[in-house]
Scaffold this motif. Structure first.
Motif, PDB file in Angstrom:
ATOM      1  N   LYS A  11       1.233  -1.432  -0.125  1.00 43.49           N
ATOM      2  CA  LYS A  11      -0.385  -0.013   0.205  1.00 43.49           C
ATOM      3  C   LYS A  11       0.903   1.325   0.126  1.00 43.49           C
ATOM      4  O   LYS A  11       1.804   1.446   0.784  1.00 43.49           O
ATOM      5  N   LYS A  51      -9.890  -4.862  -2.279  1.00 48.80           N
ATOM      6  CA  LYS A  51      -9.578  -3.720  -2.928  1.00 48.80           C
ATOM      7  C   LYS A  51      -8.022  -3.729  -2.464  1.00 48.80           C
ATOM      8  O   LYS A  51      -7.466  -3.201  -3.788  1.00 48.80           O
ATOM      9  N   ASP A  54      -5.947  -6.282  -5.021  1.00 51.90           N
ATOM     10  CA  ASP A  54      -6.036  -6.729  -5.763  1.00 51.90           C
ATOM     11  C   ASP A  54      -5.485  -5.045  -6.504  1.00 51.90           C
ATOM     12  O   ASP A  54      -4.790  -5.490  -7.319  1.00 51.90           O
ATOM     13  N   ASN A  55      -5.275  -4.144  -5.513  1.00 48.31           N
ATOM     14  CA  ASN A  55      -4.487  -3.017  -6.357  1.00 48.31           C
ATOM     15  C   ASN A  55      -2.494  -3.347  -5.732  1.00 48.31           C
ATOM     16  O   ASN A  55      -2.481  -3.063  -6.630  1.00 48.31           O
ATOM     17  N   SER A  56      -2.479  -3.947  -4.299  1.00 42.87           N
ATOM     18  CA  SER A  56      -1.500  -4.740  -4.432  1.00 42.87           C
ATOM     19  C   SER A  56      -0.858  -5.728  -5.851  1.00 42.87           C
ATOM     20  O   SER A  56       0.418  -4.806  -5.975  1.00 42.87           O
ATOM     21  N   LYS A  58      -1.091  -4.832  -8.508  1.00 46.62           N
ATOM     22  CA  LYS A  58      -0.787  -3.789  -9.695  1.00 46.62           C
ATOM     23  C   LYS A  58       0.372  -3.152  -9.438  1.00 46.62           C
ATOM     24  O   LYS A  58       1.404  -2.851 -10.646  1.00 46.62           O
TER      25      LYS A  58
END
Length: 90
Positions: A11, A51, A54-56, A58
């Motif tokens: 993050k 979420k 999922d973002n991690s 990327k």
């Protein structure tokens, strides 16, 4: 939701930097606890955590994704072995 335990996340905290963390605990009231590499913790509700996961993905390199996939396979195999041993006749 047990499948989220042990998941790795990454993050960005803006000017403070980007930190790796792992899901270490769950409480029905506060949600999932993430412990970051710098020792900080954060509690997230399940939808927010999904979420973040999922973002991690990327933010991680291909090598990190392979390493995480292998770690997940080992975790699931160990979990299955424990289940098998628990159910085995004595």
């Amino acid at each position: 939701m047990a499948e989220l335990m042990g998941k790795k996340v990454r993050k960005s905290f803006g000017v403070h930097g980007t930190f790796d963390g792992v899901v270490v605990d769950f409480h029905v009231t506060t949600g999932f606890r993430i412990r970051y590499d710098d020792g900080d913790v954060e509690d997230l509700k399940p939808d927010t955590l999904r979420k973040l996961i999922d973002n991690s993905q990327k933010l991680m390199s291909a090598a990190e994704k392979r390493e995480n996939a292998e770690a997940e396979k080992r975790r699931l195999a160990a979990k299955a072995a424990l289940r098998k041993n628990w159910n085995a006749p004595s």
